[in-house]
Design an enzyme around this catalytic site. Structure first.
Site, short mmCIF file in Angstrom:
data_model
loop_
_atom_site.label_atom_id
_atom_site.label_comp_id
_atom_site.label_asym_id
_atom_site.label_seq_id
_atom_site.Cartn_x
_atom_site.Cartn_y
_atom_site.Cartn_z
CG LEU A 80 -2.05 -1.01 1.29
CD1 LEU A 80 -2.77 -0.94 2.62
CD2 LEU A 80 -3.02 -0.81 0.14
CG ASP A 81 -0.40 4.70 -2.07
OD1 ASP A 81 -0.96 4.91 -0.99
OD2 ASP A 81 -0.99 4.81 -3.17
CG LEU A 82 3.60 8.12 2.64
CD1 LEU A 82 4.39 7.37 3.70
CD2 LEU A 82 4.37 9.36 2.18
#
Length: 351
Positions: A126-128
């Site tokens: 999952l991205d930031l």
């Protein structure tokens, strides 16, 4: 009579088959992936950087085979033998990087995990700024198998996007979109509600490419400002709090991913029965009396067994005395004894 061919003794019926050679070891990349060091690609990059040593020598090729008996070091830290495959559900908060190290010095998800966790890797990323469910495992082969689209597991998200959209526009995503020149698979998006300038949308996909949800909704002039993954395959986020981590039971894991990887059964430890409890059946077994005698218990402590019948008393037989009416067995003395009569039938003491 034709000459009979000599029979090959090695093909005799009763002769045992030759033993197979010992099974060769696995490639170092596969072995390190199994113990949770990283994916095979990550291990190959580690080998190129000279971070892997086998028996004191720096490894130069990922094709090197090991059996697990070698002394393997990664970043000068020893690598333990592979453990039974395990998996956890983790609620990733936003603001954490899904990697073990970050070049920009940002805090990683693995630094926020509980200290009693073993070395694990994530199933996908999952991205930031995204949050929600991430699966963690100590087995790299299992992580790789679950990430493949061929596994057929879907990912479901709740997205809040700035802009206005209709369900007819969202239905156009079923044909997929093109990201970096690569077409995606089917994307199912349903409008939950329009709340002012923001729309809440439920999104389901199978590929899980980098930033796929955000870039797919951008094609409809929607900008995602919050993204939550609510499920990955059969595993749900549920009421798992932010930053919380919960292990999936081995029995459940075997039922759901046992067709992808071999998960041996755990041997339950043997427990001794508690004192004073009903756990031990021996406590209620009737012991023979000679065993009681051998252990020095009871009236047979000296080891003598109980006689079959009581010996006859040495006392003389009791003389049966009749009562006043000449009937045997009556009471002949005492307070309630009947008064005796003389020969004439008169009571004693009376004339």
């Amino acid at each position: 009579m034709p000459d009979m061919q000599k029979r090959d003794p090695s093909k005799s019926k009763g002769q045992s088959k030759p033993k197979l050679a010992d099974k060769p070891g696995d490639r170092i990349a596969k072995f390190l992936a199994r113990v949770g060091v990283g994916s095979r690609r990550d291990v190959e990059r580690m080998i190129d950087d000279g971070r892997v040593k086998v028996n004191g020598k720096v490894l130069t090729t990922p094709a090197f085979k090991v059996t697990g008996k070698e002394k393997i070091l990664v970043d000068n830290a020893p690598v333990e033998a592979p453990d039974i495959p395990r998996m956890w559900r983790y609620h990733k908060p936003d603001g954490l990087v899904t990697s073990h190290k970050d070049e920009q010095g940002r805090r990683t998800m693995f630094e926020a995990l509980p200290t009693n966790m073993p070395r694990v890797i994530s199933v996908g990323r999952l991205d930031l700024t995204s949050e929600g469910l991430i699966l963690l495992t100590n087995d790299g082969e299992l992580a790789r198998a679950l990430e493949l689209p061929s596994t057929g597991w879907s990912r479901r998200y709740r997205a809040r996007a700035y802009g206005k959209v209709t369900q007819e526009q969202l239905d156009t995503l079923k044909k997929g979109v093109v990201i970096d020149g690569i077409p995606t698979g089917e994307i199912i998006a349903t409008l939950d509600r329009q709340q002012g300038d923001n729309a809440w949308i439920n999104v389901t996909l199978h590929d899980g490419k980098n930033r796929e949800v955000r870039r797919a909704l951008e094609t409809l002039d929607l900008k995602v400002n919050r993204l939550i993954r609510v499920s990955f395959g059969p595993y749900m986020l549920g009421d798992l709090g932010k930053g919380a981590c919960e292990e999936i039971k081995t029995r459940v894991l075997r039922d759901q991913v046992g067709h992808l990887i071999d998960i041996p059964e755990e041997k339950s430890p043997t427990r001794k029965p508690k004192r004073g409890s009903y756990a031990s059946a021996k406590r209620f077994q009737k012991k023979p009396k000679d065993e009681n005698a051998a252990k020095g218990r009871g009236k047979f402590a000296k080891g003598s067994a109980k006689p079959a019948s009581k010996p006859k008393s040495k006392r003389p037989a009791k003389k049966i005395v009749g009562n006043a009416y000449g009937k045997p067995g009556g009471k002949t003395s005492g307070k309630y004894a009947p008064r005796s009569h003389g020969k004439s039938g008169q009571r004693k003491g009376k004339t």
